[in-house]
Enzyme design. Sequence first.
Site, mmCIF file in Angstrom:
data_model
loop_
_atom_site.group_PDB
_atom_site.id
_atom_site.type_symbol
_atom_site.label_atom_id
_atom_site.label_comp_id
_atom_site.label_asym_id
_atom_site.label_seq_id
_atom_site.Cartn_x
_atom_site.Cartn_y
_atom_site.Cartn_z
ATOM 1 N N TRP A 288 0.859 -1.176 0.000
ATOM 2 C CA TRP A 288 0.000 0.000 0.000
ATOM 3 C C TRP A 288 0.894 1.225 0.000
ATOM 4 C CZ3 TRP A 288 -1.964 2.838 4.782
ATOM 5 C CH2 TRP A 288 -2.934 3.790 4.433
ATOM 6 N N ASP B 35 -1.156 -5.513 9.226
ATOM 7 C CA ASP B 35 -2.109 -4.535 8.718
ATOM 8 C C ASP B 35 -3.328 -5.338 8.278
ATOM 9 O OD1 ASP B 35 -1.938 -1.803 6.264
ATOM 10 O OD2 ASP B 35 -3.623 -2.660 7.370
ATOM 11 N N LYS C 192 -13.546 -0.858 5.218
ATOM 12 C CA LYS C 192 -14.094 -1.678 4.142
ATOM 13 C C LYS C 192 -15.157 -2.653 4.625
ATOM 14 C CE LYS C 192 -10.177 -0.191 2.128
ATOM 15 N NZ LYS C 192 -9.198 0.673 2.811
#
Lengths: 410, 447
Positions: free
Chosen positions: B138, B257, B293
């Site tokens: 990311w 993460d 999300k």
Amino acid sequence: MSLFSDVPQAPPVAVFKLTADFREDSHPQKVNLGVGAYRTDDCQPWVLPVVKKVERLLVEDDSLNHEYLPILGLPEFRSAASKVALGDDSAAIKENRVGAVQALGGTGALRIGADFLRRWYNGVNNTATPVYVSAPTWENHNGVFADAGFKDIRPYHYWDAAKRGLDLTGLLDDLEKAPEHSIFILHACAHNPTGTDPTQEEWKTIAEIMKRRKLFPFFDSAYQGFASGNLEKDAWAIRFFVSEGFELLIAQSFSKNFGLYNERVGNLTVVSKDNETLTRVLSQMEKIVRTTWSNPPSQGARIVSKTLNCPELFAEWKGNVKTMADRVLLMRDQLKSKLLALGTPGTWDHITQQIGMFSFTGLNPKQVEYMIKEKHVYLMASGRINMCGLTSKNIDYVSQAIHDAVTKVQ
Amino acid sequence: MSLFCEVPQAVPVAVFKLTQDFNNDPFPNKVNLGVGAYRTDEGKPWVLPVVKKVEKIIVHDDRLNHEYLPILGLPEFRSSSSKIVLGDDSPAIQEDRVGGVQCLGGTGALKIGAEFLRRFYNGNNNTKTPIYVSSPTWENHNAVFSSAGFEDVRSYKYWDAEKRGLDLSGFLRDLESCPERSIFVLHACAHNPTGTDPTQEQWKQIAEVMMVFLLKTHILLTFFVCAVLLYEGSFPLLLSNDLCISHQRRKLFAFFDSAYQGFASGNLEKDAWAVRYFVSMGVEMFCAQSFSKNFGLYNERVGNLTIVAQDADNLKRVLSQMEKIVRTTWSNPPSQGARIVAVTLSSPELFSEWKDNVKTMADRVLLMRAQLKAKLQSLGTPGTWDHITEQIGMFSFTGLNSKQVEYMIKEKHIYLMASGRINMCGLTSKNIDYVAESIHEAVTKVQ
């Protein structure tokens, strides 16, 4: 053996420790004059009626969703917030040289501003630029600027304990002596913790020296509207500085004046020389935001934005704010009268001269300890009280307690 | 002359620039396969029905007010979040050595964790500890850690472009050769941007290289365990918590993460397997959780930094320092999103409804994966396309090169990242044929 066995226990934040102690106290007449949040005359938190109304409107609005806000925040919030601080007719806004970053309360706004200044003000990555905070000041100012990387945080004279007022001579002297380009954290109104603000004439003098000595104004505006009950009045100092042509930053909080403490609604207003500079500054602030919280939370900003941008709701909000400010003024009035009626030694004019949520009573640490331990009245070791903690039901008890503290403890 | 005349214009964040370009494009058949947010089959954002329901519950609950949350956040949010990732029956939680810090999304959790580690991990204020992020990762990982003060952010091998899969041997080699005590940022599931996760067996190999094994054993068994270790190399055993001896491996710190739990496979437990496996090894570690999300709560910034410590005492001191860091960053976190999540997770009915909503999203992504691959195969598009269905989560690393990506954007008005990453959520039953054909053209016409 833990990887963290050498991590020391950090001391708790004093004001929250005070509230924790208050909660644990079983004394029936205990009073919490510590943490700065508004309370009704029934000593309850108050969700502003206009906030309740707008929350209902938002939840019924099916056109809204939870998609990421832009990094700099909700556009209509940012512009409305800056307008509230600078005025609808602000020349700087018309000249397109005012921008904003939606931030996490006043703290978040201070932090982004500090992170930006440390990287880009007074040379590149100049961590040696002195940052001046008032003596005393909100306990978190020092930590925010230190964690942003500034190595030299100094106090400027502010509170004169002997005369219980502003030490203007000391303040002006510090301004004259500060290294050029130093950053000064100024409280826009309702100084925390002293409740003592410069007069308009005094602000003019401060501004004159700052301009001459090339000092940078960074305003902390956490009580606009809440201090005097009037938005324009509480923004006078900020607007004066802007009209004097300063480039400056304003960290605005809507925690108190909207009662939205836990939704973290803040705005960092940026006033620059021109639009081109503003664009570049905001682009760098975006980079900083991106690595801190990525993009800001929506709920609180939507509530404030909807309220500020709708004339009817805006008027209702101003009414709610005045309700809070008026109750504080009433408590100030009554506390002073009662102390005078009790014949409590000392002068108590400062109680009504000071403005905003807080009053620097002048009680010394021993007297404060007495208040807490013997009277179960909780206040900060500095003698700071939150006027909002006073009610028609407890004001007699508190006045009597102060009287006892002053007469029995030296 | 402005005080800020030397401030340079910063480059915009690529993924948002892509969306901006998409928004400005008037082409009627344009498709946005860029930014990572879920879309319905109509190409619209989706507020989860359970979220809408809970928002209404909250607004009508007059017992609630807007008083400051504690610095570390809403307690019921923190504990239910940590439970979600570690499991209801997590021994670590039962042993009181798990804590949470409510943060501003996954970014905020990474930030607070990074700020803490820079101050207190591997010595005091050791900014030289290497941070390893996957190659690729990311785009914000690097910057979060460097702005927290870490001076040495490096990449570990991850994506094998040729075989379009995990470069496990490269990954393991980097684990073996990196400096001890390095920090590794691991994607819990649904790797961003490649969509390629290690298998459970591969995670075991990764863990084996990384760990400090804490072997807890009765005194009587200590000798036996040592003998076993010497014979077999390294093998984790958790017997009881009377005595602690440590078998040192590479002493690398795992910082997970976890942004897609539930969203990746549709199953919460499955998506948390790697995190739970590492915890079962007895190591101290962090996990940055995002509910952006899986709750569709992108803009309310709902995140949690889960901390697994050796014991309650260490946890307490660690949390006290995290409080200090939070206090100078945002003071205390925003309430709305955390309340929605906490109410949902703590009510069996709402929790069940949420899991369904999550499965709805995950299933649509799986459907689009299956259909895209099928269409490319039926078009006879050169190359293998198995990776489309082997990859997991929101993203797919198509394997398109930058020239082909440029073709897709400029000629076909299909917006994707220069890396070839596409957001499967951007595909719909209405646009999938157009996208498949465009990929076919890009691959056949552009080298």
